[in-house]
Design a protein around this motif. Sequence first.
Motif: not given
Length: 132
Positions: A48-51, A64-68, A81-87
């Motif tokens: 995530x920090x590279x995006x 969806x939810x804040x972390x996914x 994009x999609x946030x995955x694995x607890x964001x």
Amino acid sequence: MTRLTGRCFCGGVEYAVDDAFVYAAICHCSDCRRTTGSAFKPFAGIEHEKFSLTKGVGSLLIYGEAESHDAHCVTCGSLLYSLVREAKWVHVAMGTLVDAPTIRPTHHIFVGSKAPWYEITDDLPQYQGHKK
């Protein structure tokens, strides 16, 4: 490190991402098919920090939810994009990249639920669910 750009169809939302993707795949699950309106979603995964969003932060439709969740442009509907694995990870929809990444998809996932009208014609490995 090369930085890639991406954007939605209308240009209202833009992002930047390092060309340091860890993996790339083609997902055939029913959720990816519905959210893209296509037979599959090619995506590339990165920490995530590279995006980062560079334009239109307030123009996102989050499903969806804040972390996914999936992030779409509220105006044109493009899945960015999609946030995955607890964001902790971002799955970039490769079709939204303006610049070509060095990575290419290496396998198909969730082929057990692929669209029955679509035939996979490449030689990439296929997995019924997530790659093991």
